[in-house]
Design an enzyme around this catalytic site. Sequence first.
Site, short mmCIF file in Angstrom:
data_model
loop_
_atom_site.label_atom_id
_atom_site.label_comp_id
_atom_site.label_asym_id
_atom_site.label_seq_id
_atom_site.Cartn_x
_atom_site.Cartn_y
_atom_site.Cartn_z
N TRP A 1 4.81 -9.88 -5.94
CA TRP A 1 3.41 -10.01 -6.36
C TRP A 1 3.19 -9.63 -7.80
O TRP A 1 2.15 -9.08 -8.15
CB TRP A 1 2.49 -9.12 -5.49
CG TRP A 1 2.56 -9.39 -4.04
CD1 TRP A 1 3.12 -8.58 -3.10
CD2 TRP A 1 2.07 -10.54 -3.35
NE1 TRP A 1 3.00 -9.17 -1.86
CE2 TRP A 1 2.36 -10.37 -2.00
CE3 TRP A 1 1.42 -11.71 -3.77
CZ2 TRP A 1 2.03 -11.31 -1.04
CZ3 TRP A 1 1.08 -12.63 -2.81
CH2 TRP A 1 1.39 -12.43 -1.46
N ARG B 1 -33.33 -26.32 -10.40
CA ARG B 1 -33.33 -27.05 -9.12
C ARG B 1 -34.72 -26.99 -8.46
O ARG B 1 -35.27 -25.90 -8.30
CB ARG B 1 -32.29 -26.41 -8.19
CG ARG B 1 -32.31 -26.94 -6.77
CD ARG B 1 -31.73 -28.32 -6.69
NE ARG B 1 -31.59 -28.76 -5.30
CZ ARG B 1 -31.30 -30.01 -4.95
NH1 ARG B 1 -31.11 -30.94 -5.88
NH2 ARG B 1 -31.18 -30.33 -3.69
N SER C 1 0.84 -1.21 0.00
CA SER C 1 0.00 0.00 0.00
C SER C 1 0.87 1.25 0.00
O SER C 1 0.55 2.24 -0.67
CB SER C 1 -0.91 0.00 1.23
OG SER C 1 -1.73 -1.14 1.22
N THR D 1 2.09 -9.83 -11.38
CA THR D 1 1.27 -10.60 -12.33
C THR D 1 2.09 -10.77 -13.61
O THR D 1 2.62 -9.79 -14.14
CB THR D 1 -0.05 -9.84 -12.62
OG1 THR D 1 -0.74 -9.67 -11.40
CG2 THR D 1 -0.92 -10.59 -13.62
N GLY E 1 -26.71 -23.78 -2.75
CA GLY E 1 -26.71 -24.60 -1.53
C GLY E 1 -25.42 -25.40 -1.43
O GLY E 1 -24.35 -24.91 -1.79
N GLY E 2 -25.51 -26.64 -0.96
CA GLY E 2 -24.33 -27.48 -0.78
C GLY E 2 -23.54 -27.68 -2.07
O GLY E 2 -22.31 -27.72 -2.07
N THR F 1 -5.61 -1.75 -2.35
CA THR F 1 -6.70 -2.43 -1.64
C THR F 1 -7.91 -1.49 -1.56
O THR F 1 -7.78 -0.28 -1.80
CB THR F 1 -6.27 -2.79 -0.19
OG1 THR F 1 -6.07 -1.56 0.52
CG2 THR F 1 -5.01 -3.64 -0.17
N GLU G 1 -4.10 -3.63 -7.18
CA GLU G 1 -4.08 -2.23 -7.68
C GLU G 1 -4.62 -1.25 -6.65
O GLU G 1 -5.40 -0.35 -6.97
CB GLU G 1 -4.78 -2.13 -9.04
CG GLU G 1 -4.03 -2.98 -10.05
CD GLU G 1 -4.33 -2.69 -11.51
OE1 GLU G 1 -4.80 -1.60 -11.82
OE2 GLU G 1 -4.06 -3.59 -12.33
C1 FAD Z 1 -2.75 -11.87 -7.17
C2 FAD Z 1 -2.03 -10.57 -7.00
C3 FAD Z 1 -1.54 -9.94 -8.12
C4 FAD Z 1 -0.81 -8.73 -7.98
N1 FAD Z 1 -0.26 -8.14 -9.08
C5 FAD Z 1 0.57 -7.07 -8.92
C6 FAD Z 1 1.29 -6.55 -10.05
O1 FAD Z 1 1.16 -7.00 -11.18
N2 FAD Z 1 2.14 -5.52 -9.84
C7 FAD Z 1 2.33 -4.96 -8.59
O2 FAD Z 1 3.12 -4.04 -8.49
N3 FAD Z 1 1.66 -5.44 -7.51
C8 FAD Z 1 0.78 -6.48 -7.65
N4 FAD Z 1 0.10 -7.00 -6.56
C9 FAD Z 1 0.33 -6.40 -5.24
C10 FAD Z 1 -0.86 -5.64 -4.70
O3 FAD Z 1 -0.99 -4.42 -5.40
C11 FAD Z 1 -0.64 -5.49 -3.21
O4 FAD Z 1 -0.86 -6.75 -2.62
C12 FAD Z 1 -1.56 -4.46 -2.58
O5 FAD Z 1 -1.24 -3.17 -3.04
C13 FAD Z 1 -1.49 -4.50 -1.06
O6 FAD Z 1 -0.20 -4.49 -0.60
P1 FAD Z 1 0.27 -5.59 0.49
O7 FAD Z 1 -0.15 -6.90 0.00
O8 FAD Z 1 1.70 -5.36 0.77
O9 FAD Z 1 -0.60 -5.25 1.77
P2 FAD Z 1 -0.30 -4.14 2.87
O10 FAD Z 1 0.00 -2.84 2.20
O11 FAD Z 1 0.66 -4.66 3.85
O12 FAD Z 1 -1.74 -4.01 3.55
C14 FAD Z 1 -2.22 -4.93 4.52
C15 FAD Z 1 -3.59 -4.45 5.01
O13 FAD Z 1 -3.46 -3.14 5.59
C16 FAD Z 1 -4.34 -2.23 4.96
N5 FAD Z 1 -3.73 -0.90 4.93
C17 FAD Z 1 -2.47 -0.58 4.54
N6 FAD Z 1 -2.29 0.75 4.62
C18 FAD Z 1 -3.46 1.28 5.05
C19 FAD Z 1 -3.92 2.60 5.34
N7 FAD Z 1 -3.13 3.68 5.16
N8 FAD Z 1 -5.20 2.76 5.76
C20 FAD Z 1 -6.02 1.68 5.94
N9 FAD Z 1 -5.64 0.41 5.69
C21 FAD Z 1 -4.37 0.21 5.25
C22 FAD Z 1 -4.57 -2.79 3.56
O14 FAD Z 1 -5.79 -2.32 2.99
C23 FAD Z 1 -4.59 -4.29 3.86
O15 FAD Z 1 -5.88 -4.65 4.29
C24 FAD Z 1 -0.65 -8.17 -6.68
C25 FAD Z 1 -1.20 -8.81 -5.57
C26 FAD Z 1 -1.88 -10.00 -5.71
C27 FAD Z 1 -2.44 -10.67 -4.48
#
Ligand code: FAD
Length: 388
Positions: free
Chosen positions: A166, A277, A140, A168, A348-349, A374, A372
């Site tokens: 992460w 169903r 994030s 893609t 259902g199941g 959360t 892209e």
């Molecule tokens: C299948 C998949 C494909 C992906 N593809 C790409 C890609 O192609 N390129 C790329 O660059 N990234 C990619 N990502 C990464 C994705 O963008 C990140 O997982 C996402 O931005 C969240 O970062 P994190 O997983 O480190 O979670 P964190 O940033 O650690 O967040 C953990 C939790 O804390 C919350 N949080 C964090 N900061 C705050 C805040 N300020 N306020 C409130 N809540 C907060 C988040 O919402 C989350 O619920 C991919 C991820 C997945 C799972």
Amino acid sequence: MTASATKPVERQLPTDEARELLALTRDLADNELRPQASEEEAAAEFPREAFRTLGRSGLLGLPYDEQYGGGAQPYEVYLQVIEELAAARLTVGLGLSVHTLSCHALATFGSEAQREKWLPDMIGGEQLGAYCLSEPQSGSDAAALKTRAVRTESGGEYVVNGTKAWITHGGVADFYSTMVRTSDDGPRGISVLLVPADTPGVSGAAPERKMGMKGSPTAQVLFDDARVPAERLIGQEGQGFGIAMAALDSGRLGIAACAMGVAQAALDYAVGYAKEREQFGRAIADFQGLSFLLADMATAVEAGRALYLAAARRRDAGLSFSKEAAMAKLFCTDAAMRVTTDAVQVLGGYGYTQDHPVERYMREAKVLQIVEGTNQIQRLVIGRTLTR
Ligand SMILES: Cc1cc2nc3c(=O)[nH]c(=O)nc-3n(C[C@H](O)[C@H](O)[C@H](O)COP(=O)(O)OP(=O)(O)OC[C@H]3O[C@@H](n4cnc5c(N)ncnc54)[C@H](O)[C@@H]3O)c2cc1C
């Protein structure tokens, strides 16, 4: 019931050309994607050939200029193509969205010479892209990225070291649109390099073992003294964070469209099942309690589609659309999670088994609330525009 039993969405499209493009997409989705989607997803098979087919069909560069081989289509058309593909197989719909995202920096901020040199191959079908922003310790908080690019004394190359997480298409892409740190000046110290995947020192790690969308490889991309020609810097040094965020504004619309594709597929399947169903001597669709559930699901899909299309039309008209894109991503992906969960309930199941695709749709919808930015981050973006 089979996964192919969906009826076409009646779409409002601006031109005959757009109607033809959607018909072509639907044909491809019905014949080449949907029939094998469940099996290939379970086996984590990446459908590389499907992307070549998209390229040959002119669907891999739809929003980009014709001059470089693109389709010059408005976003409202391009996004509905993504929605149709995602309804058949999310790995492909989301893959197209990510590929488009990975071309955005060059297409929008590259010099004319750079675009002429690289863009036609990138959107022509032979090459597949990836967008490398996230790192193990910075998701994030993307501006905290650490992957470092140091310019050589002669100035001709950057030496890149670090780990992207992460990603893609990590390990299977042909090029990586990579955000790197060129100075310690926070977000202003970030730059974009367009890195060929076969650069010595660049490698993909083993794919993550995910809950869903298993056919789409998500992997770390490692940079170990990778030497990248300086001519592959897109924009100026220090502009990279702005370039990355601009790409995400558009990319979020792609995720919203994917969400509505998955939700529509789940809704269609649930409706078909409910009509067949029987319980208590009648089709379960005849029970008001169940038909109200279906009605809420259908309303969520229509509302989500209308929201992402409204944001897309603002983009097409040259208006600001960042807040609207965040709203569309937030609303559509939350709606998809709810609709797919309810689709399991309708079955259902049986819905809880792998004999029907709705459990897969539910697992797929979940990731769309995370990628892209959360949905918490979307709320931050929207909140900031309201209170700034
Ligand atoms: C299948 C998949 C494909 C992906 N593809 C790409 C890609 O192609 N390129 C790329 O660059 N990234 C990619 N990502 C990464 C994705 O963008 C990140 O997982 C996402 O931005 C969240 O970062 P994190 O997983 O480190 O979670 P964190 O940033 O650690 O967040 C953990 C939790 O804390 C919350 N949080 C964090 N900061 C705050 C805040 N300020 N306020 C409130 N809540 C907060 C988040 O919402 C989350 O619920 C991919 C991820 C997945 C799972």
